[in-house]
Design a protein around this motif. Structure first.
Motif, PDB file in Angstrom:
ATOM      1  N   SER A   1     -41.405  11.876  54.524  1.00  0.00           N
ATOM      2  CA  SER A   1     -41.153  12.015  55.970  1.00  0.00           C
ATOM      3  C   SER A   1     -39.727  11.625  56.341  1.00  0.00           C
ATOM      4  N   THR A   2     -39.046  10.921  55.452  1.00  0.00           N
ATOM      5  CA  THR A   2     -37.678  10.475  55.752  1.00  0.00           C
ATOM      6  C   THR A   2     -36.629  11.447  55.214  1.00  0.00           C
ATOM      7  N   LEU A   3     -37.080  12.524  54.609  1.00  0.00           N
ATOM      8  CA  LEU A   3     -36.160  13.430  53.918  1.00  0.00           C
ATOM      9  C   LEU A   3     -36.066  14.796  54.579  1.00  0.00           C
ATOM     10  N   GLU A   4     -34.883  15.377  54.497  1.00  0.00           N
ATOM     11  CA  GLU A   4     -34.781  16.813  54.759  1.00  0.00           C
ATOM     12  C   GLU A   4     -34.969  17.519  53.427  1.00  0.00           C
ATOM     13  N   LEU A   5     -35.973  18.353  53.307  1.00  0.00           N
ATOM     14  CA  LEU A   5     -36.211  19.027  52.027  1.00  0.00           C
ATOM     15  C   LEU A   5     -35.316  20.255  51.911  1.00  0.00           C
TER      16      LEU A   5
ATOM     17  N   ARG B   1     -36.364  11.399  43.813  1.00  0.00           N
ATOM     18  CA  ARG B   1     -37.768  11.018  43.602  1.00  0.00           C
ATOM     19  C   ARG B   1     -38.418  10.900  44.973  1.00  0.00           C
ATOM     20  N   ILE B   2     -39.542  11.579  45.156  1.00  0.00           N
ATOM     21  CA  ILE B   2     -40.195  11.526  46.478  1.00  0.00           C
ATOM     22  C   ILE B   2     -41.650  11.097  46.351  1.00  0.00           C
ATOM     23  N   SER B   3     -42.135  10.506  47.439  1.00  0.00           N
ATOM     24  CA  SER B   3     -43.516  10.031  47.494  1.00  0.00           C
ATOM     25  C   SER B   3     -44.219  10.639  48.709  1.00  0.00           C
ATOM     26  N   LEU B   4     -45.521  10.841  48.576  1.00  0.00           N
ATOM     27  CA  LEU B   4     -46.293  11.405  49.697  1.00  0.00           C
ATOM     28  C   LEU B   4     -47.017  10.313  50.485  1.00  0.00           C
ATOM     29  N   GLY B   5     -46.669   9.062  50.221  1.00  0.00           N
ATOM     30  CA  GLY B   5     -47.323   7.964  50.937  1.00  0.00           C
ATOM     31  C   GLY B   5     -48.005   7.030  49.965  1.00  0.00           C
ATOM     32  N   THR B   6     -48.893   6.211  50.480  1.00  0.00           N
ATOM     33  CA  THR B   6     -49.473   5.169  49.633  1.00  0.00           C
ATOM     34  C   THR B   6     -50.763   5.607  48.925  1.00  0.00           C
ATOM     35  N   SER B   7     -51.312   6.764  49.300  1.00  0.00           N
ATOM     36  CA  SER B   7     -52.513   7.243  48.609  1.00  0.00           C
ATOM     37  C   SER B   7     -52.119   7.948  47.322  1.00  0.00           C
TER      38      SER B   7
ATOM     39  N   LEU C   1     -47.256  19.404  49.794  1.00  0.00           N
ATOM     40  CA  LEU C   1     -45.842  19.823  49.747  1.00  0.00           C
ATOM     41  C   LEU C   1     -45.651  21.143  50.499  1.00  0.00           C
ATOM     42  N   HIS C   2     -46.541  22.098  50.259  1.00  0.00           N
ATOM     43  CA  HIS C   2     -46.466  23.364  51.011  1.00  0.00           C
ATOM     44  C   HIS C   2     -46.562  23.104  52.514  1.00  0.00           C
ATOM     45  N   TYR C   3     -47.500  22.254  52.880  1.00  0.00           N
ATOM     46  CA  TYR C   3     -47.707  21.936  54.308  1.00  0.00           C
ATOM     47  C   TYR C   3     -46.441  21.347  54.915  1.00  0.00           C
ATOM     48  N   GLU C   4     -45.842  20.382  54.233  1.00  0.00           N
ATOM     49  CA  GLU C   4     -44.603  19.761  54.737  1.00  0.00           C
ATOM     50  C   GLU C   4     -43.490  20.809  54.840  1.00  0.00           C
ATOM     51  N   LEU C   5     -43.389  21.681  53.837  1.00  0.00           N
ATOM     52  CA  LEU C   5     -42.354  22.722  53.867  1.00  0.00           C
ATOM     53  C   LEU C   5     -42.628  23.741  54.973  1.00  0.00           C
ATOM     54  N   ASP C   6     -43.890  24.135  55.110  1.00  0.00           N
ATOM     55  CA  ASP C   6     -44.260  25.110  56.152  1.00  0.00           C
ATOM     56  C   ASP C   6     -43.887  24.579  57.535  1.00  0.00           C
ATOM     57  N   ARG C   7     -44.206  23.306  57.772  1.00  0.00           N
ATOM     58  CA  ARG C   7     -43.926  22.723  59.096  1.00  0.00           C
ATOM     59  C   ARG C   7     -42.436  22.698  59.363  1.00  0.00           C
TER      60      ARG C   7
END
Lengths: 195, 195
Positions: B132-136, B165-171, B182-188
């Motif tokens: 969430s802190t990155l521009e992909l 190196r990227i993380s999708l959170g704590t889960s 990843l697709h969802y984040e890119l799509d948004r």
């Protein structure tokens, strides 16, 4: 608890489907299995706080509600064939699993039951409010259609209860992908709120 | 193009695995198939702008890179068994699909090839920067490990190229779920940037 309801219009309601042909003889049981996998699995763990209800409207004895509860599920693997084999067992009422139940109730009966326990419903809908603009309530029920969508009259029925129509953006995802994204959105918000 | 690289430590490299036992005889070919499904499918459509490279290190002839290209893929269904059947065909070099290639190259050779074409790599890593802190960057390559993770030396090899190196959170998600997210984040982000 996070709950998902999948309206599966073609999912068969008898155990006589072939594990070698889940899309055809199972009435898209592959799609159903993927939704169950995504609702309940993490890496090397099951989500104990989640469950999914499959409302099967396929031949020959609809409706049937097959529920998988992460809290009590035992011995199931996340692959489509294994999940479908457990559905087959459950429909045949043999080899019980404490985390799987089968009931001959309708979609509307299930919704009424959940509503009577105070559930708040989120209906996945392409014209719904964007998920990023919402605070999601804990202990909610997410209602999804399969590849054929949620029938209009069933959507209207849910909409009589406390609900919100939500959208995951402009892409049209598979139902199973929607479940993964919903968990992701909920996980992130739980992390933020616990900081 | 969105590209995914999955390091599949146990995925078998010969077509003699059983479609009835993808987790066992296929060396977690179920996991591989789910990653391919999530990389390439939308509802009623294939993502033409995406591809996934499976780097198989299982018996008997590792390494083998099996690539699925959304742009040219034809006649494949999103269920695990069908995807695995196409992998079997590809490994047996029969019934060609224009969207599937098989090559006997290593993980490092694949990374070198992608880097030589200017790829930027995102390595999925629990200790990475929060997504969430990155521009992909567009046209990136996302590198994931299977249920056993990405070997340390392979991760170091990718880290010699332009990367993050990227993380999708704590889960801790299944590899296939990471691809969906990843697709969802890119799509948004694509939607936002085109507004």
């Amino acid at each position: 608890m996070r709950q998902f309801v999948l309206y599966a219009r073609k999912a068969v309601t008898s155990p006589d489907f072939a594990l070698d042909d889940l899309p055809g003889s199972g009435g898209r049981m592959d799609l159903v299995a993927r939704c169950i996998c995504n609702a309940l699995w993490l890496s090397h763990a099951v989500r104990r706080d989640s469950c999914i209800h499959i409302v099967a409207y396929g031949r020959p004895n609809p409706p049937v509600v097959i529920s998988f509860y992460g809290e009590t599920l035992r011995g199931v693997s996340p692959d489509e064939r294994n999940i479908a084999a457990w559905i087959k067992n459950a429909l045949a009422a043999k080899r019980k699993n404490p985390g799987i139940t089968v009931r001959t109730i309708s979609f509307q009966q299930l919704i009424e039951e959940l509503a009577s326990r105070g559930a708040f419903f989120y209906i996945l809908h392409e014209k719904g409010r964007d998920i990023s603009t919402l605070e999601l309530k804990a202990d909610s029920v997410f209602v999804l259609g399969d590849h054929l969508g949620l029938p209009r009259n069933e959507e209207k029925f849910v909409a009589r209860c406390a609900h919100e129509r939500i959208s995951l953006g402009t892409s049209s995802y598979l139902a199973s992908h929607c479940i993964t994204v919903l968990h992701y959105e909920l996980d992130r918000r739980c992390t933020w709120s616990s900081r």
